[in-house]
Scaffold this motif. Structure first.
Motif, PDB file in Angstrom:
ATOM      1  N   LYS A 174       0.976  -1.510  -0.138  1.00 24.21           N
ATOM      2  CA  LYS A 174      -0.041   0.184  -0.297  1.00 24.21           C
ATOM      3  C   LYS A 174       0.785   1.476   0.452  1.00 24.21           C
ATOM      4  CE  LYS A 174      -3.611   2.175   2.611  1.00 24.21           C
ATOM      5  NZ  LYS A 174      -4.312   2.280   4.230  1.00 24.21           N
ATOM      6  N   ASP A 175       1.917   0.951   1.016  1.00 23.03           N
ATOM      7  CA  ASP A 175       2.179   2.361   0.384  1.00 23.03           C
ATOM      8  C   ASP A 175       3.436   2.789   0.168  1.00 23.03           C
ATOM      9  OD1 ASP A 175       5.505   3.819   3.155  1.00 23.03           O
ATOM     10  OD2 ASP A 175       5.808   2.560   0.824  1.00 23.03           O
ATOM     11  N   ILE A 176       3.868   1.603  -1.250  1.00 30.13           N
ATOM     12  CA  ILE A 176       4.632   1.932  -2.563  1.00 30.13           C
ATOM     13  C   ILE A 176       3.547   2.712  -3.638  1.00 30.13           C
ATOM     14  CG2 ILE A 176       5.410   0.499  -4.880  1.00 30.13           C
ATOM     15  CD1 ILE A 176       6.586  -1.583  -2.877  1.00 30.13           C
ATOM     16  N   LEU A 177       2.188   1.950  -3.192  1.00 32.26           N
ATOM     17  CA  LEU A 177       1.079   2.989  -4.368  1.00 32.26           C
ATOM     18  C   LEU A 177       0.874   4.017  -3.937  1.00 32.26           C
ATOM     19  CD1 LEU A 177      -0.708  -0.747  -5.228  1.00 32.26           C
ATOM     20  CD2 LEU A 177       0.998  -0.015  -6.923  1.00 32.26           C
ATOM     21  N   LEU A 178       0.965   4.443  -2.844  1.00 33.93           N
ATOM     22  CA  LEU A 178       0.170   4.996  -2.318  1.00 33.93           C
ATOM     23  C   LEU A 178       1.298   6.548  -3.221  1.00 33.93           C
ATOM     24  CD1 LEU A 178      -1.050   7.733  -0.978  1.00 33.93           C
ATOM     25  CD2 LEU A 178       1.134   7.080   1.185  1.00 33.93           C
ATOM     26  N   TYR A 179       2.745   5.983  -3.366  1.00 26.80           N
ATOM     27  CA  TYR A 179       3.895   6.786  -3.313  1.00 26.80           C
ATOM     28  C   TYR A 179       3.851   7.217  -5.019  1.00 26.80           C
ATOM     29  CZ  TYR A 179       8.239   8.159  -5.868  1.00 26.80           C
ATOM     30  OH  TYR A 179       9.033   8.491  -7.120  1.00 26.80           O
ATOM     31  N   VAL A 180       3.024   6.045  -5.577  1.00 23.40           N
ATOM     32  CA  VAL A 180       2.960   6.193  -7.497  1.00 23.40           C
ATOM     33  C   VAL A 180       1.963   7.194  -7.506  1.00 23.40           C
ATOM     34  CG1 VAL A 180       2.815   4.310  -9.024  1.00 23.40           C
ATOM     35  CG2 VAL A 180       4.501   3.883  -7.978  1.00 23.40           C
ATOM     36  N   SER A 181       0.466   6.891  -7.251  1.00 19.44           N
ATOM     37  CA  SER A 181      -0.587   7.482  -7.604  1.00 19.44           C
ATOM     38  C   SER A 181      -0.478   9.395  -6.531  1.00 19.44           C
ATOM     39  CB  SER A 181      -1.471   7.097  -6.207  1.00 19.44           C
ATOM     40  OG  SER A 181      -1.485   7.242  -5.046  1.00 19.44           O
ATOM     41  N   ARG A 182       0.585   9.334  -5.922  1.00 21.24           N
ATOM     42  CA  ARG A 182       0.368  10.713  -5.704  1.00 21.24           C
ATOM     43  C   ARG A 182       2.499  11.343  -5.643  1.00 21.24           C
ATOM     44  NH1 ARG A 182       2.814  10.052  -0.423  1.00 21.24           N
ATOM     45  NH2 ARG A 182       4.792  10.314  -1.374  1.00 21.24           N
ATOM     46  N   ASP A 183       2.891  10.657  -6.420  1.00 21.25           N
ATOM     47  CA  ASP A 183       4.086  11.604  -7.343  1.00 21.25           C
ATOM     48  C   ASP A 183       4.406  11.480  -8.369  1.00 21.25           C
ATOM     49  OD1 ASP A 183       4.074  12.819  -4.539  1.00 21.25           O
ATOM     50  OD2 ASP A 183       6.238  11.491  -3.889  1.00 21.25           O
ATOM     51  N   LEU A 184       3.922   9.737  -8.782  1.00 18.31           N
ATOM     52  CA  LEU A 184       4.448   9.621 -10.052  1.00 18.31           C
ATOM     53  C   LEU A 184       3.126   9.872 -11.400  1.00 18.31           C
ATOM     54  CD1 LEU A 184       7.357   6.551  -9.476  1.00 18.31           C
ATOM     55  CD2 LEU A 184       7.359   9.295 -10.493  1.00 18.31           C
ATOM     56  N   SER A 185       1.763  10.558 -10.836  1.00 15.00           N
ATOM     57  CA  SER A 185       0.621  10.454 -11.966  1.00 15.00           C
ATOM     58  C   SER A 185       0.717  11.050 -12.249  1.00 15.00           C
ATOM     59  CB  SER A 185      -0.547  10.138 -11.050  1.00 15.00           C
ATOM     60  OG  SER A 185      -0.067   8.576  -9.847  1.00 15.00           O
ATOM     61  N   ASP A 186       0.191  11.207 -13.988  1.00 13.48           N
ATOM     62  CA  ASP A 186      -0.470  12.137 -14.469  1.00 13.48           C
ATOM     63  C   ASP A 186      -1.590  12.707 -14.341  1.00 13.48           C
ATOM     64  OD1 ASP A 186       0.706  14.301 -16.776  1.00 13.48           O
ATOM     65  OD2 ASP A 186      -1.169  13.331 -16.781  1.00 13.48           O
ATOM     66  N   GLN A 187      -2.235  13.460 -14.170  1.00 11.24           N
ATOM     67  CA  GLN A 187      -3.280  14.395 -14.649  1.00 11.24           C
ATOM     68  C   GLN A 187      -4.059  13.356 -15.603  1.00 11.24           C
ATOM     69  OE1 GLN A 187      -3.844  18.729 -14.263  1.00 11.24           O
ATOM     70  NE2 GLN A 187      -3.256  18.940 -12.356  1.00 11.24           N
ATOM     71  N   SER A 188      -3.812  12.849 -16.982  1.00 12.99           N
ATOM     72  CA  SER A 188      -4.367  12.442 -18.096  1.00 12.99           C
ATOM     73  C   SER A 188      -3.941  11.012 -17.030  1.00 12.99           C
ATOM     74  CB  SER A 188      -3.310  12.783 -19.091  1.00 12.99           C
ATOM     75  OG  SER A 188      -2.365  11.628 -18.690  1.00 12.99           O
ATOM     76  N   GLY A 189      -3.854  10.483 -16.268  1.00 12.48           N
ATOM     77  CA  GLY A 189      -4.114   8.951 -15.750  1.00 12.48           C
ATOM     78  C   GLY A 189      -2.758   7.588 -15.591  1.00 12.48           C
ATOM     79  N   GLY A 190      -1.964   8.915 -16.729  1.00 15.77           N
ATOM     80  CA  GLY A 190      -0.585   7.522 -16.718  1.00 15.77           C
ATOM     81  C   GLY A 190       0.414   7.982 -15.614  1.00 15.77           C
ATOM     82  N   PHE A 191       1.195   7.041 -15.713  1.00 19.87           N
ATOM     83  CA  PHE A 191       2.296   7.412 -14.741  1.00 19.87           C
ATOM     84  C   PHE A 191       3.902   7.464 -15.500  1.00 19.87           C
ATOM     85  CE2 PHE A 191      -0.140   4.143 -13.258  1.00 19.87           C
ATOM     86  CZ  PHE A 191      -0.593   4.692 -12.127  1.00 19.87           C
ATOM     87  N   TYR A 192       4.815   8.629 -14.610  1.00 16.00           N
ATOM     88  CA  TYR A 192       5.773   8.766 -14.864  1.00 16.00           C
ATOM     89  C   TYR A 192       6.881   7.599 -14.587  1.00 16.00           C
ATOM     90  CZ  TYR A 192       3.759  13.455 -14.943  1.00 16.00           C
ATOM     91  OH  TYR A 192       2.173  14.911 -15.568  1.00 16.00           O
ATOM     92  N   SER A 193       8.018   8.483 -15.544  1.00 17.67           N
ATOM     93  CA  SER A 193       9.345   7.014 -15.552  1.00 17.67           C
ATOM     94  C   SER A 193      10.178   7.356 -14.040  1.00 17.67           C
ATOM     95  CB  SER A 193       9.236   7.204 -16.614  1.00 17.67           C
ATOM     96  OG  SER A 193       9.141   7.084 -18.007  1.00 17.67           O
ATOM     97  N   ALA A 194      10.300   8.205 -13.653  1.00 18.80           N
ATOM     98  CA  ALA A 194      11.079   8.241 -12.599  1.00 18.80           C
ATOM     99  C   ALA A 194      11.724   9.661 -11.393  1.00 18.80           C
ATOM    100  CB  ALA A 194      12.467   7.724 -13.195  1.00 18.80           C
ATOM    101  N   GLU A 195      11.972   9.340 -10.752  1.00 21.04           N
ATOM    102  CA  GLU A 195      12.517  10.778  -9.970  1.00 21.04           C
ATOM    103  C   GLU A 195      13.754  11.182  -9.330  1.00 21.04           C
ATOM    104  OE1 GLU A 195       9.968  13.260  -6.572  1.00 21.04           O
ATOM    105  OE2 GLU A 195      10.123  11.110  -6.080  1.00 21.04           O
TER     106      GLU A 195
END
Length: 702
Positions: free
Chosen positions: A386-407
């Motif tokens: 849950k912790d991992i997916l929280l990070y992805v949804s908060r910091d790697l998510s685009d408003q269009s619905g996709g996910f960015y590659s990296a920080e």
């Protein structure tokens, strides 16, 4: 791994493309405006590689599986003042290529223009491959590619090509195979020298700009290659040809007519043996340092157990996976404040990472922790997922619905300055924590503050907890990377408060620290959206939702998922498993150490693995009990050094002589012992692991 990689790019299989005109592909810079789309898209075009590079042709499978990329934005923008240099990369859209658009090096993107220049001027090619959030790529750029003298040498004597390995995984795979085969390792930045017909003759990874002791610097290497090219060119070319021919012969898979492939159980057992042979028992993982999470290996081990759970090998496979996942989650590779996992650890104890965060790591680790929860029923693993997916949804998510590659790993320190530092966004000083968490905890021993409890639990030291040999550039001096040094049981015992209060205080403290993080300068965000990485992440999010009661209708993938059963057989027979239930039955929730049906032997080869099983077969020896005790003490005090005097005293004092210990037994016995001896902490309990010198590290492949 080498064989598989080369088969994709150099197989003589009939699936190879027969013409050279589809052996290299790149993203055209042409931007098309589609009638029905409100954004720009890129055109995928194919460029030919010469027939002389037939050994590195790409299969049609490679081209079909090439990921679609959508660039949400590029780079970090132009500097406020006009740059002194601008090269062809300024017209690209890859964030990584744009980072190098103003180097004094005359970079070309991968394509026909660069190939034609190399042939017409008869110059060797210098190929540099990396990605935008790669720490050591930034280091080599800063040290070498921004150096005017080195830039002039490169421009006068080489045709320089820069490749984003995430944009061109096909090119990266071909030349990484060469580097791994010739140097014994690989990683990024990858540096390869090619003939004008694109055949490699020399390769490596990171090079310092100048000579360091016996290690030649980048400038020295360039000078030597120039001399060899001018005076002994035929030797260079023939040497490269011999290496490629040897690679082709060594990696070609052939079988005699009538031969059958090996049976799947035999292949699986061989894979298990290889992993068991490289397993590092104290902290988990499969090498000393650097350590990569390698979730594919962990998934294999859990799958291996699922079909071999009546054997000691199956139980050992399960324990290797569980112990590794647990120690990673407790270590510094896991961001305890802002969630998610960093790319890899530079030491054996998962403590000091390289701080970049990759989407594909989050996706694969999420499913590994979800599977561990399904396997064990232990909430700890579900919380990490849950912790991992929280990070992805908060910091790697685009408003269009996709996910960015990296920080990125590097950012501007909050204390000021213009130069980025590795880990600046993530690390803490002791004074930071004391100032932020200064409230006194009611009832705590010695009027302890919340900061005192956090510093104790996460191993924060006044002078920092990063060893000097882990900080070659002096970027982490006085800083702390949070690592769970003590279980909440021992932290509660240390300060004389309840475990429930400790959990509440730590959660509140992490929330406050996350608030501080929000006002720090953020690392660069690579906003590429890769279809394959997005697909994996989306799939794993759905698995997490499914496990927590969200029904996914008309989807056979989710229908196959099953929640862990609250009751399961203890006989160890496959036939006892009921359809739709978990295939694994563990002991009581307070133990969670092994399948209840197993009674493993005391094996000298793998003391920590066998000890982890929590139950010894007859005859039960005092030595076996000490192994069991040592493992469970590690569960309570994860990153204590097993050879330290205090740890040995714990095991010697607490090891029972007649009954296998349980976690409940040791918790009830250890906590009073710990309260009595807690002032001895400095006498031996500490992180004293074998660290790898970060000055020699790069973003090495696992």
């Amino acid at each position: 791994m080498l064989r598989l990689a080369w088969r994709r790019s150099a197989s003589i299989n009939s699936s190879l493309v027969s013409t050279p005109h589809v052996t290299a592909a790149f993203w055209d810079t042409t931007t098309l405006h589609k009638r029905n789309l409100g954004h720009n898209i890129r055109v995928f075009q194919l460029f030919p590689l010469p027939p002389s590079l037939a050994c590195t042709q790409l299969s049609t499978h490679s081209l079909r599986s090439f990921p679609f990329m959508s660039m949400a934005s590029g780079g970090e923008g132009l500097p406020p003042t006009p740059p002194r240099h601008t090269n062809r990369l300024s017209k690209e859209r890859s964030p990584y290529l744009l980072q190098h658009a103003h180097n004094p090096v005359d970079w070309y993107p991968w394509g026909q223009e660069a190939f034609n220049k190399a042939r017409s001027e008869d110059k060797p090619i210098f190929l540099s491959v990396g990605y935008s959030t790669c720490h050591w790529c930034h280091v080599m750029e800063r040290e070498s590619f921004e150096d005017e003298d080195i830039g002039k040498i490169l421009n006068d004597n080489f045709v320089c090509i820069k490749v984003d390995r995430e944009e061109r995984p096909d090119v990266d795979k071909v030349y990484m195979t060469f580097v791994q085969a010739t140097s014994g390792g690989g990683g990024w930045p990858m540096s390869v020298w090619l003939t004008p017909n694109l055949r490699p003759f020399l390769g490596g990874t990171y090079f310092p700009p100048r000579d360091r002791g016996s290690r030649p610097g980048f400038k020295t290497i360039l000078t030597r290659i120039m001399e060899q090219w001018q005076n002994y060119r035929s030797n260079l070319e023939s040497s490269g040809d011999r290496i490629l021919e040897a690679l082709k012969k060594g990696t070609t898979v052939a079988a005699k007519a009538g031969d059958s492939p090996p049976l799947a159980p035999d292949v699986a057992y061989r894979c298990f043996q290889q992993l068991a042979g490289s397993y590092e028992e104290e902290y988990g993982g499969f090498r000393d340092a650097p350590k990569f999470p390698t979730p594919v290996n962990l998934m294999f081990l859990m799958s291996y157990w699922s079909v071999n759970r009546s054997t000691s090998e199956g139980v050992e496979a399960l324990q290797m996976a569980m112990h590794t996942l647990r120690m990673m989650a407790l270590g510094g590779i896991h961001d305890h404040v802002a969630q998610g996992f960093h790319r890899y650890s530079t030491d054996s104890s998962w403590h000091v990472p390289h701080f970049e965060k990759m989407l594909y790591d989050q996706a694969q680790l999420a499913v590994a922790y979800i599977t561990a929860f399904q396997v064990s029923g232990e909430q700890f693993f579900a919380d990490v997922a849950k912790d991992i997916l929280l990070y992805v949804s908060r910091d790697l998510s685009d408003q269009s619905g996709g996910f960015y590659s990296a920080e990125d790993a590097d950012s501007i320190p909050s204390s000021g300055g213009s130069e980025k530092r590795e880990g600046a966004f993530c690390v803490w000083t002791a004074s930071d924590i004391r100032q932020l968490l200064s409230d006194v905890v009611e009832g705590a021993t010695g009027s302890a503050t919340v900061g005192d409890i956090v510093m104790h639990h996460y191993g924060v030291k006044e002078l920092g907890n990063v060893a000097l040999d882990q900080d070659p550039h002096g970027e982490l001096q006085g800083q702390n990377v949070l690592i769970v040094r003590y279980s909440t049981e021992l932290t509660a015992a240390r300060f004389g408060i309840s475990q429930e209060m400790v959990n509440e205080l730590l959660a509140s403290a992490r929330a406050k620290m996350a608030g501080v993080r929000k006002i720090r300068p953020r690392p660069h965000l690579d906003t590429k959206m890769l279809a394959s990485w997005n697909g994996g992440c989306t799939s794993n999010m759905m698995k997490h939702l499914r496990l927590h009661g969200v029904q996914i209708n008309a989807c056979p993938v989710f229908d196959a998922l099953r929640r862990p059963s609250s009751s399961a057989s203890s006989s160890g027979s496959d036939s006892d498993a009921q359809p739709g239930t978990s295939v694994i039955a563990l002991q009581s929730e307070s133990d969670n150490l092994q399948p209840a049906s197993q009674t493993p032997r005391c094996d000298k080869r793998t003391p920590f693995t066998v000890a982890a099983m929590g139950k010894m077969s007859v005859p039960q020896t005092e030595e076996c009990h000490r192994k069991v005790t040592a493992h469970i003490v590690k569960r309570l005090h994860p990153f204590s050094e097993v050879e330290s005097p205090t740890f040995r005293d714990m095991v010697k004092t607490l090891s029972p002589k007649y009954i296998p210990p349980s976690r409940d037994y040791l918790a009830n016995t250890l906590i009073p012992w710990y309260k009595k001896n807690r002032n001895r902490e400095s006498s031996g309990i500490g992180i004293e692991t074998k660290n790898r010198n970060r000055s020699n590290s790069n973003d090495t492949q696992p």
